[in-house]
Design a protein around this motif. Structure first.
Motif, PDB file in Angstrom:
ATOM      1  N   TYR A 149      -9.313  -1.964 -22.885  1.00  0.00           N
ATOM      2  CA  TYR A 149      -8.564  -2.745 -23.864  1.00  0.00           C
ATOM      3  C   TYR A 149      -7.259  -2.018 -24.156  1.00  0.00           C
ATOM      4  N   VAL A 150      -6.137  -2.703 -23.982  1.00  0.00           N
ATOM      5  CA  VAL A 150      -4.824  -2.100 -24.160  1.00  0.00           C
ATOM      6  C   VAL A 150      -4.117  -2.790 -25.322  1.00  0.00           C
ATOM      7  N   GLY A 151      -3.816  -2.041 -26.361  1.00  0.00           N
ATOM      8  CA  GLY A 151      -3.045  -2.560 -27.481  1.00  0.00           C
ATOM      9  C   GLY A 151      -3.819  -3.441 -28.444  1.00  0.00           C
ATOM     10  N   GLY A 152      -5.122  -3.495 -28.339  1.00  0.00           N
ATOM     11  CA  GLY A 152      -5.933  -4.308 -29.243  1.00  0.00           C
ATOM     12  C   GLY A 152      -7.326  -4.490 -28.687  1.00  0.00           C
ATOM     13  N   ASN A 174      -6.567  -8.687 -24.626  1.00  0.00           N
ATOM     14  CA  ASN A 174      -6.102  -7.317 -24.407  1.00  0.00           C
ATOM     15  C   ASN A 174      -6.919  -6.577 -23.348  1.00  0.00           C
ATOM     16  N   LYS A 175      -7.910  -7.239 -22.768  1.00  0.00           N
ATOM     17  CA  LYS A 175      -8.782  -6.564 -21.809  1.00  0.00           C
ATOM     18  C   LYS A 175      -8.219  -6.666 -20.392  1.00  0.00           C
ATOM     19  N   LEU A 176      -7.996  -5.513 -19.770  1.00  0.00           N
ATOM     20  CA  LEU A 176      -7.583  -5.429 -18.379  1.00  0.00           C
ATOM     21  C   LEU A 176      -8.806  -5.026 -17.568  1.00  0.00           C
ATOM     22  N   ASP A 177      -9.262  -5.927 -16.706  1.00  0.00           N
ATOM     23  CA  ASP A 177     -10.495  -5.640 -15.962  1.00  0.00           C
ATOM     24  C   ASP A 177     -10.336  -5.779 -14.456  1.00  0.00           C
ATOM     25  N   ASP A 178      -9.075  -5.835 -13.979  1.00  0.00           N
ATOM     26  CA  ASP A 178      -8.879  -5.955 -12.542  1.00  0.00           C
ATOM     27  C   ASP A 178      -7.531  -5.376 -12.143  1.00  0.00           C
TER      28      ASP A 178
END
Length: 183
Positions: free
Chosen positions: A34-37, A42-46
């Motif tokens: 989770y980036v920035g929240g 906000n979830k980066l999963d790939d």
């Protein structure tokens, strides 16, 4: 595991993992970050980098064959954003007709928001015969499609499809840009 202060009390946003002089080497995750929240947006999963064997096809009939191995283009996918780049060199053609299409590595996103579902990728052409008065060309990626169709922009006129009949051996197609995919 949660961050704590010197008294063992949990704290939020005060502890760094490593620093500029003492960084960790690798981080392995089975989920996302989770980036920035903490919301789902906000979830980066790939993240992936790769290549695909792009093709040029005709919307109506005929074929466009790529010269040798001149179709391996590059992509980077971060979350849902796909960035593509490369060039294709035509080896031969056989009575091509209809829209000129280039294949893409992922299907374009469909959110049912008519305007946000389209993407325009840069197209530079060498040798392709298209209508006089053309100012610019681009690959339009429509919702739910895994290809871009080649369009021409003309002064004071609507966009026009560049017909595959204008393609010849040794023509070169460049593509660069980004679009959004669903997964």
């Amino acid at each position: 595991m949660t961050p704590t202060d010197e008294n063992g009390s949990e704290i939020n946003g005060k502890v760094s993992l490593g620093n500029s002089a003492n960084a960790f080497r690798d981080l392995y995750l089975s989920g996302g970050v989770y980036v920035g929240g903490t919301g789902s947006a906000n979830k980066l999963d790939d993240y992936e980098e790769g290549s695909w064997d792009a093709t040029i096809t005709c919307g109506t009939s005929g074929t466009v064959t790529v010269a040798g191995a001149y179709n391996n283009l590059a992509y980077t996918k971060v979350g849902r954003v796909v960035t593509v780049q490369g060039r294709i060199i035509v080896g031969s053609v056989s009575s091509p007709s209809g829209e000129t299409r280039i294949s893409l590595p992922f299907v374009n996103h469909v959110s049912l928001n008519e305007q946000s579902d389209y993407a325009a990728l840069t197209a530079h052409l060498y040798g392709v015969d298209f209508a006089s008065g053309t100012i610019d060309t681009f690959w339009e990626v429509s919702p739910g499609q895994q290809y871009g169709k080649l369009l021409a922009e003309k002064d004071d006129s609507s966009w026009q499809t560049i017909n595959a009949s204008g393609i010849s051996a040794n023509d070169i197609f460049y593509i660069a840009g980004s679009y959004i995919t669903s997964a």
